[in-house]
Design a protein around this motif. Sequence first.
Motif, mmCIF file in Angstrom:
data_model
loop_
_atom_site.group_PDB
_atom_site.id
_atom_site.type_symbol
_atom_site.label_atom_id
_atom_site.label_comp_id
_atom_site.label_asym_id
_atom_site.label_seq_id
_atom_site.Cartn_x
_atom_site.Cartn_y
_atom_site.Cartn_z
ATOM 1 N N LEU A 128 8.841 12.813 9.670
ATOM 2 C CA LEU A 128 7.613 12.338 10.304
ATOM 3 C C LEU A 128 7.271 10.923 9.835
ATOM 4 O O LEU A 128 6.913 10.063 10.651
ATOM 5 N N ALA A 129 7.399 10.680 8.535
ATOM 6 C CA ALA A 129 7.097 9.343 8.001
ATOM 7 C C ALA A 129 8.088 8.307 8.515
ATOM 8 O O ALA A 129 7.703 7.191 8.900
ATOM 9 N N ILE A 153 9.747 6.747 -0.075
ATOM 10 C CA ILE A 153 10.295 7.051 -1.396
ATOM 11 C C ILE A 153 10.050 8.533 -1.617
ATOM 12 O O ILE A 153 8.925 9.011 -1.477
ATOM 13 N N MET A 154 11.107 9.270 -1.949
ATOM 14 C CA MET A 154 10.973 10.717 -2.048
ATOM 15 C C MET A 154 11.530 11.238 -3.359
ATOM 16 O O MET A 154 12.554 10.779 -3.843
ATOM 17 N N GLU A 155 10.812 12.196 -3.944
ATOM 18 C CA GLU A 155 11.285 12.857 -5.150
ATOM 19 C C GLU A 155 12.626 13.537 -4.889
ATOM 20 O O GLU A 155 12.880 14.049 -3.804
ATOM 21 N N ASN A 165 0.832 -1.192 0.000
ATOM 22 C CA ASN A 165 0.000 0.000 0.000
ATOM 23 C C ASN A 165 0.874 1.252 0.000
ATOM 24 O O ASN A 165 1.641 1.487 0.928
ATOM 25 N N HIS A 166 0.728 2.063 -1.046
ATOM 26 C CA HIS A 166 1.452 3.318 -1.163
ATOM 27 C C HIS A 166 0.544 4.465 -0.757
ATOM 28 O O HIS A 166 -0.596 4.562 -1.205
ATOM 29 N N HIS A 167 1.058 5.333 0.082
ATOM 30 C CA HIS A 167 0.373 6.560 0.443
ATOM 31 C C HIS A 167 1.110 7.712 -0.237
ATOM 32 O O HIS A 167 2.302 7.912 0.013
ATOM 33 N N ILE A 168 0.435 8.440 -1.093
ATOM 34 C CA ILE A 168 1.064 9.506 -1.860
ATOM 35 C C ILE A 168 0.858 10.851 -1.175
ATOM 36 O O ILE A 168 -0.276 11.237 -0.876
ATOM 37 N N VAL A 196 4.297 2.105 2.375
ATOM 38 C CA VAL A 196 5.254 3.037 1.783
ATOM 39 C C VAL A 196 4.620 4.428 1.701
ATOM 40 O O VAL A 196 3.473 4.564 1.283
ATOM 41 N N VAL A 197 5.381 5.434 2.085
ATOM 42 C CA VAL A 197 4.966 6.823 1.903
ATOM 43 C C VAL A 197 5.763 7.403 0.742
ATOM 44 O O VAL A 197 6.990 7.450 0.792
ATOM 45 N N PHE A 198 5.057 7.792 -0.304
ATOM 46 C CA PHE A 198 5.691 8.355 -1.502
ATOM 47 C C PHE A 198 5.560 9.871 -1.413
ATOM 48 O O PHE A 198 4.460 10.407 -1.525
#
Length: 226
Positions: free
Chosen positions: A125-126, A134-136, A30-33, A109-111
């Motif tokens: 925080l994440a 995963i970060m830009e 599960n990705h949280h954008i 995952v927090v995107f």
Amino acid sequence: QKIHRENSLSKEKRKNVIIHRYNNSTNPTNHHILGCGQIITHHCAALSNIDCIEIYALCDPSAERRRIIREIILDNNNNNNNDNNPIPLEFSTLDDLLKDTNASKACTVVFISVPHDLHVPIAKLALQAGKDVIMEKPLARTMEECRSIYETSTQSKGLLLISEQSPYWQEIAKAKELVACGEIGTLVSASSYYYESMRDNVTSGVEEDGGLLDGGVQWKGVVVVL
């Protein structure tokens, strides 16, 4: 720019650690954008082609931007015969998401795709919540900010990955091969050029940090790789 908690692993194992973690799972990831700006449309299109990934929630202060990205996700699911994927939940902030017990528990995952000046507080925080992040690109605006995120990642059970794809472009890989084998002679200098109209790209953060940190970092990264 990739930072992994498993620093003691070999380079090859570090490269595959996230892939193995989720490929060995029987449940979808599960990705949280976080951040529903223009660039996330490209990521949503890519994520929709991966069977083991579901976009579970969207976070953005703008309800209109959440609506636009939600519709793109639903269209992608329909085009890829993923109609059984859930309709993403919606939150204004990461704080709100983490306070929702069910949503936070479901989060794998927090995107993060937000303006550069927001990278540090949101990433920390994440990570403090134990989420994989995963970060830009870029990781942050200064070395001090980068170290701050890195130090938090070392204390987290989550992994931190920076989304910087330019070193893996096929043409860059070929150029690196030619340089390494000496086929083009001795490399004595390298330069890169970047141009993009940012007039309509209002979510890029270009006014805050400039084009070099926004898109130009990819081309500078290519020079470093070569």
